[in-house]
Write an enzyme that holds these catalytic residues in place. Sequence first.
Site, mmCIF file in Angstrom:
data_model
loop_
_atom_site.group_PDB
_atom_site.id
_atom_site.type_symbol
_atom_site.label_atom_id
_atom_site.label_comp_id
_atom_site.label_asym_id
_atom_site.label_seq_id
_atom_site.Cartn_x
_atom_site.Cartn_y
_atom_site.Cartn_z
ATOM 1 N N HIS A 81 0.814 -1.224 0.000
ATOM 2 C CA HIS A 81 0.000 0.000 0.000
ATOM 3 C C HIS A 81 0.845 1.271 0.000
ATOM 4 O O HIS A 81 0.334 2.350 -0.311
ATOM 5 C CB HIS A 81 -0.927 0.031 1.214
ATOM 6 C CG HIS A 81 -1.971 -1.043 1.216
ATOM 7 N ND1 HIS A 81 -2.845 -1.229 0.172
ATOM 8 C CD2 HIS A 81 -2.271 -2.000 2.138
ATOM 9 C CE1 HIS A 81 -3.648 -2.252 0.445
ATOM 10 N NE2 HIS A 81 -3.311 -2.744 1.624
ATOM 11 N N ASP B 88 -3.089 -10.779 -2.135
ATOM 12 C CA ASP B 88 -3.636 -10.233 -0.896
ATOM 13 C C ASP B 88 -5.096 -9.829 -1.136
ATOM 14 O O ASP B 88 -5.464 -9.437 -2.242
ATOM 15 C CB ASP B 88 -2.815 -9.010 -0.488
ATOM 16 C CG ASP B 88 -3.134 -8.524 0.912
ATOM 17 O OD1 ASP B 88 -2.429 -8.929 1.851
ATOM 18 O OD2 ASP B 88 -4.094 -7.736 1.067
ATOM 19 N N HIS C 95 -6.563 -7.251 -0.241
ATOM 20 C CA HIS C 95 -6.652 -5.819 -0.529
ATOM 21 C C HIS C 95 -5.847 -5.490 -1.782
ATOM 22 O O HIS C 95 -4.757 -6.028 -1.988
ATOM 23 C CB HIS C 95 -6.107 -5.001 0.644
ATOM 24 C CG HIS C 95 -6.821 -5.253 1.937
ATOM 25 N ND1 HIS C 95 -6.512 -6.325 2.758
ATOM 26 C CD2 HIS C 95 -7.833 -4.589 2.540
ATOM 27 C CE1 HIS C 95 -7.308 -6.300 3.815
ATOM 28 N NE2 HIS C 95 -8.117 -5.268 3.706
ATOM 29 N N ASP D 259 -5.017 -12.961 3.773
ATOM 30 C CA ASP D 259 -6.180 -12.416 4.471
ATOM 31 C C ASP D 259 -7.489 -12.663 3.733
ATOM 32 O O ASP D 259 -8.552 -12.253 4.196
ATOM 33 C CB ASP D 259 -6.005 -10.924 4.760
ATOM 34 C CG ASP D 259 -5.502 -10.136 3.559
ATOM 35 O OD1 ASP D 259 -5.217 -10.739 2.508
ATOM 36 O OD2 ASP D 259 -5.378 -8.897 3.670
#
Length: 302
Positions: free
Chosen positions: A37, A73, A75, A161
């Site tokens: 990120h 991931d 996200h 996740d």
Amino acid sequence: GILPRARAAVGGTLYAARQVAAGTVRHVFNPGGGLHHAMRDQARGFCPFNDIAIAADLLATFGLGRVAIIDIDAHHGDGTQTILYDRDVLKISLHQYDGKYFPGTGLVEEVGWGAGYGLTVNVPLPRYIGEDAYVHAFCAIVPPAVRAFDPDVLIVNFGVDGHYDDRLSRLGLGVSTYRAIGATLHALAHEQCDGRLIVTGSGGYNPRVVASCWSVLVATLTGVLSAPDGMIDAMLNVNVSGRGEEMSALLRPLRATSAWPGPFAVLRDDPPAPDHAAVIQSSGVINTVTNHVLPIRLTRQT
């Protein structure tokens, strides 16, 4: 503190890049890396610095400029995408997306620009997609895109996740998903880039789940845990338009108890049933990516 931890994460991934570039090792796993990120000039989403983008730059200095980044991931890897958006680096992200889920980016329409036009491939997936449809999306998009790009190195951001027992996402995946994807990417690295494979840990917020998923990953990379016969070939050569029975067939070999020998038997789990509407929606995403995004730059020449 945050800074020493972040420096260690980035340093680990750069050390991995140096070792792989030198040919000292073929595969390296940095569980502390995957800070996808972070922007060029801004910390974001628990990520102070973007080790993945920095590693791509470093690999180029060693003559390994064709880097393919696969991010699983839950996200979207917004920082990695932004930093490398106009670069000749392949970036594929499979992530949960509903317009509100953090970071709110990663639409199919985001395809890169300049030298990177057509090399950003986003696969935004709905909540409760489940294992079979997720793996089908991965197989329909990742192997053909990587083969068309023909990379020197594969960087995999192996966030776990998306597991059904992780409270920060709702994809509904199981340990079998991560085992199958890890084995497929391992095989793809050997097929396409002489085994050069760097894996970063990234997200995962249930310690038990993280330990289980990363254990099968490391066991796969080290040859301790082999994939069932025929599974990798099926995942590398999937029928893009497959439906129903064909989707479920990809993970069927891992549903047999014999596929989990010795200490790995306790890692098998039982994800909840997927949402039927989510599965249908994911098929639309696959069709859009394969018919409109991959043809921009990632159609393999025969």
